[in-house]
Design a protein around this motif. Structure first.
Motif, short mmCIF file in Angstrom:
data_model
loop_
_atom_site.label_atom_id
_atom_site.label_comp_id
_atom_site.label_asym_id
_atom_site.label_seq_id
_atom_site.Cartn_x
_atom_site.Cartn_y
_atom_site.Cartn_z
N THR A 234 0.81 -1.21 0.00
CA THR A 234 0.00 0.00 0.00
C THR A 234 0.85 1.27 0.00
O THR A 234 0.37 2.33 -0.42
N HIS A 235 2.09 1.17 0.45
CA HIS A 235 2.94 2.36 0.51
C HIS A 235 4.35 2.11 -0.03
O HIS A 235 4.89 2.95 -0.76
N HIS A 236 4.94 0.97 0.27
CA HIS A 236 6.34 0.76 -0.06
C HIS A 236 6.58 -0.11 -1.29
O HIS A 236 7.23 0.32 -2.24
N PHE A 237 6.09 -1.33 -1.30
CA PHE A 237 6.51 -2.30 -2.32
C PHE A 237 5.51 -2.47 -3.45
O PHE A 237 5.68 -3.36 -4.30
N GLY A 265 -15.94 -2.62 -9.46
CA GLY A 265 -16.19 -1.47 -10.31
C GLY A 265 -15.02 -0.53 -10.45
O GLY A 265 -15.09 0.46 -11.18
N VAL A 266 -13.91 -0.79 -9.78
CA VAL A 266 -12.70 0.01 -9.93
C VAL A 266 -12.16 -0.19 -11.34
O VAL A 266 -12.04 -1.33 -11.81
N SER A 267 -11.82 0.88 -12.01
CA SER A 267 -11.39 0.80 -13.40
C SER A 267 -10.04 0.11 -13.53
O SER A 267 -9.02 0.61 -13.06
N GLU A 268 -10.04 -1.04 -14.18
CA GLU A 268 -8.81 -1.79 -14.41
C GLU A 268 -7.84 -0.98 -15.27
O GLU A 268 -6.64 -0.89 -14.96
N ALA A 269 -8.34 -0.37 -16.32
CA ALA A 269 -7.48 0.37 -17.24
C ALA A 269 -6.82 1.55 -16.56
O ALA A 269 -5.63 1.82 -16.75
N LEU A 282 -7.27 1.48 -3.21
CA LEU A 282 -8.27 0.47 -2.86
C LEU A 282 -7.79 -0.91 -3.28
O LEU A 282 -7.87 -1.89 -2.52
N TRP A 283 -7.26 -1.01 -4.48
CA TRP A 283 -6.80 -2.29 -5.02
C TRP A 283 -5.62 -2.83 -4.22
O TRP A 283 -5.55 -4.02 -3.90
N LEU A 284 -4.68 -1.98 -3.86
CA LEU A 284 -3.52 -2.43 -3.09
C LEU A 284 -3.94 -2.94 -1.71
O LEU A 284 -3.38 -3.91 -1.20
N LEU A 491 -14.52 -2.25 -0.66
CA LEU A 491 -13.85 -3.11 0.31
C LEU A 491 -14.88 -3.55 1.35
O LEU A 491 -14.86 -3.09 2.50
N PRO A 492 -15.78 -4.45 1.00
CA PRO A 492 -16.88 -4.80 1.91
C PRO A 492 -16.43 -5.47 3.20
O PRO A 492 -17.19 -5.52 4.17
#
Length: 548
Positions: A234-237, A265-269, A282-284, A491-492
């Motif tokens: 999320t921050h370093h790697f 629904g987060v945009s992959e592209a 969010l993804w990380l 992130l449910p």
């Protein structure tokens, strides 16, 4: 024996001769290496473990029998674990108890570069076999600490170097970077690395200590484990999955992102193109969460009953790293002070205790498995132990741990060196006072409780840390403060804790709780027991339990 803490004045420069890094004017070995000038071992119940396993109950740690659990700890790390003689291990376990510690983090047990020997046999073409002689020393440390009423915190992964013989897909990616072969970052998506970690955990925690007759996982002296040390995406790697290198792991990243994008629904592209700050963060967090769930499930299958921390909030950790850290039973923080920590004006910047408070999630206990000065032999370090103990007591933090007692063989003579404080007078000379202050409640918990409620944008769109949150850094020395994360549809699994009725909710993170003006240089706790004047600097502790 009673240790008076009527008034402690800390922060002013010591009188000549100065105890600076050059060590001129030092009296060598003023502290005996085999005992403490003050014996606080009576505070420990021996052997450790009599109250059962430790668990998290709300924002506190408790033993199995309901006894509150509070730990004042220290690290023993690296070569101190494996090259200290058996008789020295016994003497130092006793001395650690005399200094007032009731917790030791055994750290850098698996590191294979600068630590030789380590728990992993470094001579082999793979990293899957333990060194029996190193294991025997590790067993002895746990046994001797237990005898002296000292609990143990174990790391599961710190500096393990994976090798070609481990048959890791994409192994060439691991060889890039400052520490080739460590796998940090990569292991969140590489299933072979996760398999190797689970195999290590099974062998490590299932090992029966011949001195205690118990496997590590079955011994209540082990209060908890850290899954992976100073290792986050999320921050370093997270950078390991971007750019034109590390093609194998970039592929794993893209494949996993596709599934997350379809579900959330987060945009992959946009994430792949680096054009969405919120979506990427969010993804990380989802990457770390999926890893945490799998590793925690395996620990449960092994029958481990202690508390689990995932990784750490470290090196200027941001608020957007907190969601996945909430997967742990507690949040663990690393924080190192600048030499002028007591001179910091909290209206303008954060010092190291404010950085710790960034990890205080509402409803979660907090540990600090590493704290010290960033320059360990800094001139002003003599006030740090009592300062940390005081703020930890005010805030209700559960387990601060100095880094460290030693990272070298403990029978070795010589002057104090960085990260080996066991013979350092400015640190260990005041450690018994700090230990008694923290462990016996000489400083009361704050009377007022503030809950900061950053919104979704503040968490994921802004790159916030303690230095950029005036509300946090101006409150930490006055009143209890915790952070409540918002609900996030993507992130449910993130479940914000309920706000207590007696808490004051703060949504304006930029609000300062200290008056402006050059003449205002003092921050006081709402209990009236703590006061810091950064113009001195001067830190004062006055408590009702102390004798004048």
């Amino acid at each position: 024996m009673f240790l008076g803490l009527a008034l402690l004045l800390l922060g002013a420069k010591p009188a000549a001769p100065r105890c600076g890094p050059d060590m001129e004017g030092w009296t060598l070995d003023p502290l005996p290496a085999d005992r403490s000038p003050v014996d606080l071992s009576f505070m420990n119940e021996s052997p450790a473990g009599g109250h059962g396993f430790v668990s998290a109950k709300g924002d506190r740690l408790v033993f199995e029998d309901g006894t509150p659990a509070r730990f004042w700890g220290v690290n023993v790390q690296a070569s101190a674990l494996f090259r200290t003689r058996e008789d020295s291990i016994a003497r130092h376990a006793k001395r650690i108890a005399q200094l007032g510690f009731n917790l030791v983090r055994l750290h850098h047990h698996d590191s294979m570069g600068f630590v030789k020997p380590s728990l992993i046999d470094h001579k082999l073409p793979h990293s899957q076999r333990f060194n029996p002689r190193a294991q025997a020393r590790f067993d002895l440390w746990i046994s001797e600490l237990k005898k002296n009423g000292i609990y143990v915190w174990l790391d599961l992964h710190t500096g393990r170097v994976f090798k070609e013989g481990d048959e890791i897909p994409g192994f060439e990616d691991l060889l890039r970077g400052k520490k080739p072969g460590e796998g940090k970052g990569f292991l969140y998506l590489n299933t072979r690395l996760q398999e190797l970690m689970r195999s290590f955990n099974e062998t490590f925690l299932g090992h029966v200590n011949p001195h205690t007759g118990l496997a590590y996982k079955d011994d209540p002296v082990v209060i908890g484990v850290l899954i992976t040390n100073e290792n986050d995406v999320t921050h370093h790697f997270g950078r390991n999955f971007r750019g034109n290198e590390n093609l194998h792991h970039r592929g794993l990243y893209a494949t996993a992102l596709k599934a997350f994008s379809a579900k959330s629904g987060v945009s992959e592209a946009k994430v792949l193109a680096g054009r969405t700050r919120i979506g990427t963060k969010l993804w990380l967090n989802q990457i770390e969460h999926d890893f945490n769930v799998g590793m925690r499930a395996h620990l449960a299958e092994l029958g481990f009953r202690g508390i689990v921390a995932t990784t750490n909030l470290w090196a200027g950790g941001r608020l957007h790293s907190l969601p996945s850290l909430s997967d742990g039973d507690l949040v663990d923080v690393h924080s190192y002070a600048l030499p002028n920590a007591l001179r910091v004006d909290p209206r303008r910047m954060a010092n190291f205790v404010a950085h710790v408070s960034t990890g205080q999630l509402l409803g979660r206990p907090l540990s600090v498995s590493e704290w010290n000065h960033g320059k360990p032999l800094a001139e002003a370090r003599h006030g740090s132990a009592v300062y940390m103990a005081s703020i930890a007591s005010l805030q209700g933090w559960d387990a601060p741990m100095l880094f460290g007692y030693s990272n070298r063989p403990l029978q070795a003579p010589g002057r104090p060196i960085p990260w080996s404080s066991f013979k350092d007078p400015p640190v260990m000379g005041l450690m018994p006072a700090a230990a008694m202050l923290f462990r016996t409640g000489h400083v009361r918990q704050a009377e007022r409780f503030f809950v900061l409620e950053p919104d979704r944008r503040a968490i994921f769109a802004e790159d916030l840390r303690a230095g950029q949150v005036p509300a946090l850094r101006t409150l930490v020395e006055q009143s209890r403060v915790a952070i409540r994360l918002p609900e996030v549809p993507e992130l449910p699994w993130l479940k914000p804790a309920p706000v207590p009725e007696d808490a004051t909710v703060i949504r304006d993170l930029n609000h300062s709780f200290l008056a402006a003006g050059e003449d205002n240089t003092i921050v006081r706790s709402d209990t009236g027991e703590l006061r810091r004047d950064w113009s001195g600097p001067l830190f004062v502790v006055v408590d009702a339990h102390s004798e004048a």
